[in-house]
Design an enzyme around this catalytic site. Structure first.
Site, PDB file in Angstrom:
ATOM      1  N   ARG A 295       1.015  -0.977  -0.010  1.00  0.00           N
ATOM      2  CA  ARG A 295      -0.080  -0.320  -0.207  1.00  0.00           C
ATOM      3  C   ARG A 295       0.836   1.021  -0.044  1.00  0.00           C
ATOM      4  NH1 ARG A 295      -2.784   2.992   4.734  1.00  0.00           N
ATOM      5  NH2 ARG A 295      -4.119   4.647   3.718  1.00  0.00           N
TER       6      ARG A 295
ATOM      7  N   HIS B 274      -3.500  10.696   0.787  1.00  0.00           N
ATOM      8  CA  HIS B 274      -3.099  10.923   2.162  1.00  0.00           C
ATOM      9  C   HIS B 274      -2.460  11.624   2.971  1.00  0.00           C
ATOM     10  CE1 HIS B 274      -1.439   6.822   4.955  1.00  0.00           C
ATOM     11  NE2 HIS B 274      -0.963   8.151   5.522  1.00  0.00           N
TER      12      HIS B 274
ATOM     13  N   GLU C  99      -8.025   8.757   6.403  1.00  0.00           N
ATOM     14  CA  GLU C  99      -8.171   9.090   7.410  1.00  0.00           C
ATOM     15  C   GLU C  99      -8.347   9.884   7.241  1.00  0.00           C
ATOM     16  OE1 GLU C  99      -4.768   8.920  10.094  1.00  0.00           O
ATOM     17  OE2 GLU C  99      -4.815   6.277  10.522  1.00  0.00           O
TER      18      GLU C  99
ATOM     19  N   ASN D 287      -7.629   1.767   9.838  1.00  0.00           N
ATOM     20  CA  ASN D 287      -6.493   1.875  10.221  1.00  0.00           C
ATOM     21  C   ASN D 287      -6.058   1.735  12.051  1.00  0.00           C
ATOM     22  OD1 ASN D 287      -5.266   3.125   7.708  1.00  0.00           O
ATOM     23  ND2 ASN D 287      -5.110   5.003   8.240  1.00  0.00           N
TER      24      ASN D 287
ATOM     25  N   TYR E 127      -4.407   1.183  15.597  1.00  0.00           N
ATOM     26  CA  TYR E 127      -3.689   1.495  15.964  1.00  0.00           C
ATOM     27  C   TYR E 127      -3.721   1.649  17.648  1.00  0.00           C
ATOM     28  CZ  TYR E 127      -1.128   2.881  12.412  1.00  0.00           C
ATOM     29  OH  TYR E 127      -0.267   3.032  11.371  1.00  0.00           O
TER      30      TYR E 127
ATOM     31  N   GLU F 271      -3.718  -0.660   8.290  1.00  0.00           N
ATOM     32  CA  GLU F 271      -2.549   0.360   9.380  1.00  0.00           C
ATOM     33  C   GLU F 271      -2.930  -0.781  10.286  1.00  0.00           C
ATOM     34  OE1 GLU F 271      -1.095   4.171   9.280  1.00  0.00           O
ATOM     35  OE2 GLU F 271      -2.324   4.782   7.257  1.00  0.00           O
TER      36      GLU F 271
HETATM   37  C1  NOJ Z   1      -2.116   6.716  10.046  1.00  0.00           C
HETATM   38  C2  NOJ Z   1      -1.634   7.195   9.500  1.00  0.00           C
HETATM   39  O1  NOJ Z   1      -2.026   7.118   8.494  1.00  0.00           O
HETATM   40  C3  NOJ Z   1       0.067   7.530   8.969  1.00  0.00           C
HETATM   41  O2  NOJ Z   1       0.557   8.287   7.778  1.00  0.00           O
HETATM   42  C4  NOJ Z   1       0.599   7.105  10.254  1.00  0.00           C
HETATM   43  O3  NOJ Z   1       2.188   7.552  10.266  1.00  0.00           O
HETATM   44  C5  NOJ Z   1       0.366   6.168  11.169  1.00  0.00           C
HETATM   45  N1  NOJ Z   1      -1.427   6.635  11.493  1.00  0.00           N
HETATM   46  C6  NOJ Z   1       1.428   6.203  12.151  1.00  0.00           C
HETATM   47  O4  NOJ Z   1       0.680   7.582  13.113  1.00  0.00           O
END
Ligand code: NOJ
Length: 552
Positions: A117, A162, A208, A348, A350, A429
């Site tokens: 990606r 992006h 995002e 995405n 995290y 992600e």
């Molecule tokens: C999501 C974002 O899409 C990416 O650009 C960023 O580096 C990562 N999160 C980590 O923060």
């Protein structure tokens, strides 16, 4: 005769005993819900055709900010404002991927991933947006990337936008605060479909939009750096309203680009259109009904803000309920356009945090346990908290409010499955960066924590799939250490580290682990990998310079 009979009885008895023991074990396991995860997650735990990959984005790795007629982007200008990025870092060079893309594709190939990606730099292919011409050098660059991926059997998974766009669009009409941006975006997307679409099967319109609206227009820490108190001290902006307007324009831009693709390109090119949203998981801080509602509200104000419109044609009812007239409305024509305007959902993921109600409880910030503005509508009247009774939700990472909580990936996928039952999901992600004070080079290279992180998250995802979720891919963020937006180079997510002086890419333990994990390739994968077009001396698949070639 008697002896033979006794021996037969003896064996029969042993046989019965073994059967009894096996059944007892099975019953006991079932009673426990057999919640055990497989000790070691394997690639074969995932369905056929599941895509494992790595993710990057143009601005974070390319560098070469003015090479070959590229124009300055909003980020190129923003990073030059004092205090906008840690240590005054810029992405002028970043990982110099623009000049080292072949080496990087070799690395990607060596990992054995199914897909890669990456995103297209808007300012590189359309330096003046809709007002100017297409930049042939920019087109050539991405053609080479796509062709070199395909020749190695790696599927390009392309994000159109992006975060970065030509600064001129910000100067002229204020970027995403203006509806003019919608048409400019559609022109950009059309250019991508026209030049690259013959070889791209997976498109992500935007990355995002939900987080970008917050960081750029509520907190003011991404360009154009707009906000108002108590969220931050910017020279201009309105944190309660502008994120809603920017989001509105991005959602409409997405839906218009998808309409165009479906009407003019999809039948010939056969790709899928999706979107990537920031997918934070929220769990209630306590068993109190109010905190449970707060967690649901937080999910609606973040994930569903970005997805409900693209699936159901309007903002989440939870948002309508708490926002006044500041939440924009869609005309019935727009609702139709938006409705079902995504073929898949990209998540995405995290972080997982606790949610605490701020409607009936006092969430005024008096210390560091809360963030400013959580008692306001734009935040859904939810306070996000990372510990319960003094116990952190997980082990810390280097990112703000981000802890290691592997169950969170299953929880967010389950939420998406329930709210959008017909939409396939790709995790586009997921990644780990160590707390930066642990920055000893050796620890960073021998990154056992990152390996454990991915194993645990992948195992949790496999469980979600076993429980019926339609998840089709998992992409690690990121290939190599990159420019991490306002954190500059302090945060390191890469499977490869980057020597900032020589720009050498150095594999970490996690890169070796991912390679081993992916090595167990099925026969089917090998067959699909052999259907690759031949490449000519210029590093291109013949006849694709003008985007006219058929994919093999
Ligand atoms: C999501 C974002 O899409 C990416 O650009 C960023 O580096 C990562 N999160 C980590 O923060």
């Amino acid at each position: 005769m008697k002896i033979t009979a006794s021996i037969t009885y003896y064996y029969f008895f042993c046989f019965l005993l073994v059967i009894l023991l096996i059944s007892a074990k099975a019953i006991a396991e079932e009673g426990n819900g057999n919640a055990e995860q497989p000790a070691e997650v394997k690639k074969s735990d995932f369905p056929d055709g599941f895509l494992f990959g790595v993710s990057t984005s143009s601005y974070q790795i390319e560098g070469a900010i003015l090479d070959d007629d590229k124009s300055l982007s909003n980020w190129d200008v923003f990073v030059r404002k004092r205090g906008s990025v840690n240590n005054g870092d810029t992405a002028d060079i970043a990982a110099d991927h623009y000049h080292r893309y072949l080496e990087d594709i070799e690395i990607i190939h060596s990992l054995g991933v199914d897909a890669y990606r990456f995103s297209i730099s808007w300012a590189r292919i359309l330096p003046r947006g809709k007002l100017g011409d297409v930049n042939p050098a920019g087109i050539m660059f991405y053609n080479k990337i796509i062709d070199n991926l395909l020749i190695r059997g790696i599927k390009p998974f392309v994000t159109i936008h992006h975060y970065d766009f030509p600064q001129e669009l910000l100067d002229r009409y204020g970027g995403w605060l203006s509806p003019f941006m919608q048409d400019d975006y559609v022109h950009f997307a059309e250019t991508c479909f026209k030049y690259f679409g013959d070889r791209v099967r997976y498109w992500i319109t935007m990355n995002e939009a939900n987080l970008l609206s917050e960081l750029a227009y509520e907190k003011g820490i991404y360009p154009p750096g707009r906000c108002s108190p108590p969220f931050g001290n910017c020279s201009a902006g309105n944190s309660d309203i502008e994120p809603l307007i920017a989001m509105h324009n991005m959602l409409l831009a997405h839906s218009k680009a998808v309409k165009l693709y479906r009407e003019q390109f999809q039948h010939k090119q056969g790709g899928m259109m999706g979107v990537a949203v920031s997918a934070m998981m929220y769990e209630p801080l306590s068993d109190d009904e109010l905190d449970k509602e707060a967690a649901n509200r937080a999910l609606a104000f973040s994930l569903a803000w970005g997805l409900d419109p693209l699936v159901y044609g309007d903002y989440p009812p939870e948002m309508r309920r708490y926002h006044g007239k500041e939440l924009p409305t869609f005309t019935s024509e727009e609702k139709q356009l938006l409705s079902n305007s995504t073929d898949f959902i990209g998540l995405n993921h995290y972080a997982t945090v606790y949610a605490k109600d701020c409607i009936y409880s006092n969430c005024m910030c008096s210390n560091t346990t809360c963030l400013p503005g959580e008692n306001r509508a734009i935040k859904g009247f939810v306070s996000t908290i990372t510990e319960r009774d003094g116990v952190p939700i997980g082990e810390p990472t280097g990112m703000f409010q981000t802890f290691i909580v592997p169950r969170g990936i299953k929880e967010i996928v389950d939420y998406a499955k329930k709210r959008y039952p017909d939409k396939p999901v790709f995790i586009v992600e997921n990644g780990y960066c160590p707390p930066w004070e642990h920055g000893e080079v050796d620890d960073l290279q021998h990154d056992t924590k990152r390996v454990e992180y991915h194993k645990a998250y992948i195992a949790s995802l496999a469980q979600a799939i076993r429980d019926g979720a339609d998840v089709r891919g998992y992409f690690i963020w990121t290939l190599m250490d990159a420019f991490e937006w306002s954190s500059g180079y302090d945060l390191k997510f890469g499977l490869y580290s980057l020597d900032r002086v020589t720009l050498n890419r150095i594999p970490r333990l996690s890169a070796k682990w991912y390679r081993d994990f992916l090595r167990k390739t099925s026969l089917k994968d090998l067959e699909s990998r052999s259907a690759i077009p031949a490449i000519n001396q210029d590093g291109l698949v013949p006849n694709v310079k003008d985007g006219s070639a058929e994919m093999a």
